[in-house]
Design an enzyme around this catalytic site. Structure first.
Site, short mmCIF file in Angstrom:
data_model
loop_
_atom_site.label_atom_id
_atom_site.label_comp_id
_atom_site.label_asym_id
_atom_site.label_seq_id
_atom_site.Cartn_x
_atom_site.Cartn_y
_atom_site.Cartn_z
N ASN A 1 0.86 -1.10 -0.03
CA ASN A 1 -0.21 0.00 -0.12
C ASN A 1 0.87 1.27 0.16
O ASN A 1 0.36 2.28 -0.59
CB ASN A 1 -0.95 0.00 1.31
N HIS B 1 -8.20 -0.88 5.74
CA HIS B 1 -8.65 -2.11 6.35
C HIS B 1 -9.28 -3.16 5.43
O HIS B 1 -10.04 -2.72 4.64
CB HIS B 1 -9.68 -1.79 7.63
C1 GRF Z 1 -3.31 -4.55 4.11
O1 GRF Z 1 -4.20 -5.46 3.61
C2 GRF Z 1 -4.15 -3.66 5.05
O2 GRF Z 1 -5.38 -3.64 4.71
C3 GRF Z 1 -4.00 -4.00 6.46
O3 GRF Z 1 -2.55 -4.90 6.46
C4 GRF Z 1 -2.38 -5.01 5.11
C5 GRF Z 1 -1.04 -4.27 4.60
O4 GRF Z 1 -0.36 -4.85 3.41
N1 GRF Z 1 -4.10 -3.15 7.36
P1 GRF Z 1 0.75 -4.23 2.76
O5 GRF Z 1 2.03 -4.01 3.84
O6 GRF Z 1 0.25 -2.66 2.36
O7 GRF Z 1 1.12 -4.95 1.69
#
Ligand code: GRF
Length: 237
Positions: free
Chosen positions: A60, A155
């Protein structure tokens, strides 16, 4: 404490006002065939300064950086704070030349102590908006009250269903046929703040936690930058 700052760090601009800028993240922007390579991103001078909190792989974080690099999100990544030594997100920050700081929760006596260190760091880097991009810690009023209405979380469920940890596992166990993700503002109750944006995905009969989470993450990478842009614009920067 481990601080990693690019060789040529961006100057700090605490208290800058920001320009709402381009908030139109059409679906075409989400399937760009040529993602930008990590490197220095030159943001417009008045871009809002983001402090990004992450614990894990940082896909992300990557999506936010890509959106900034492609001009779909007018913002500047001022600092990454991560809490897990060796987290892959720190490598990504290095590649994008974003300053990164390890604040290991194990070094603090309580949640408030960690949050005080986070707030001090965010202020030091002139942060105006906080993005929890996979931050696997419960935050306290110490952080929430330092950035009222300016903390954004992603989330992996369609809130208000499946709050808390293992949301994808919860959705599979419940037998829902539609799952998804939510971007929301952070309030004191976990995963309960005003919803900014959501995206849904089907749950397939063959899904495992990993396959469903992967499908959800495709949507996370789409709506997180879009929701940040929308939130920044709605509050005038
Ligand atoms: C995501 O699925 C987010 O929704 C959750 O943790 C995950 C993080 O993924 N809170 P990344 O580290 O961004 O790949």
């Amino acid at each position: 404490m481990n601080v990693s700052v690019p060789a040529d760090p961006q100057p700090l601009h605490p208290g800058l006002s920001s320009d709402p800028g381009n908030v139109d993240l059409g679906s075409a922007a989400l399937v760009s065939p040529l993602p930008h390579s990590p490197g220095v991103v030159n943001s417009p001078v008045n871009s809002p300064r983001l402090g990004i909190l992450a614990s894990g792989s940082g896909s992300n974080f990557e999506a936010v950086m890509q959106a900034i690099a492609q001009g779909q999100l007018q913002a500047e990544a001022a600092v990454l704070i991560y809490n897990q030594p060796g987290a892959k997100v720190a490598d990504r920050a290095h590649q994008w030349q974003v300053p990164s700081l390890l604040l290991n929760h194990r070094d603090y006596g309580d949640r408030e102590g960690l949050d005080r260190a986070i707030v001090a760091t965010l202020h030091q880097f002139g942060v105006q908006w906080v993005v929890m991009a996979g931050w696997m810690r419960i935050v306290t009023p110490v952080l929430i009250e330092a950035f009222p209405q300016r903390i954004i979380n992603i989330h992996p469920s369609l809130l208000p269903s499946f709050k808390g940890i293992r949301a994808v596992e919860q959705a599979l166990a419940a037998g829902v046929r539609i799952a998804g993700c939510t971007v929301h503002l952070v309030v004191a109750d976990v995963d309960s703040g005003p919803i900014l944006m959501q995206a849904a995905v089907p749950v397939l009969a063959t899904d495992t936690v990993d396959t469903l989470h992967a499908r959800i993450q495709v949507q996370e990478h789409r709506i997180l930058p879009a929701a940040i842009a929308q939130a920044v614009a709605s509050q005038g920067g």
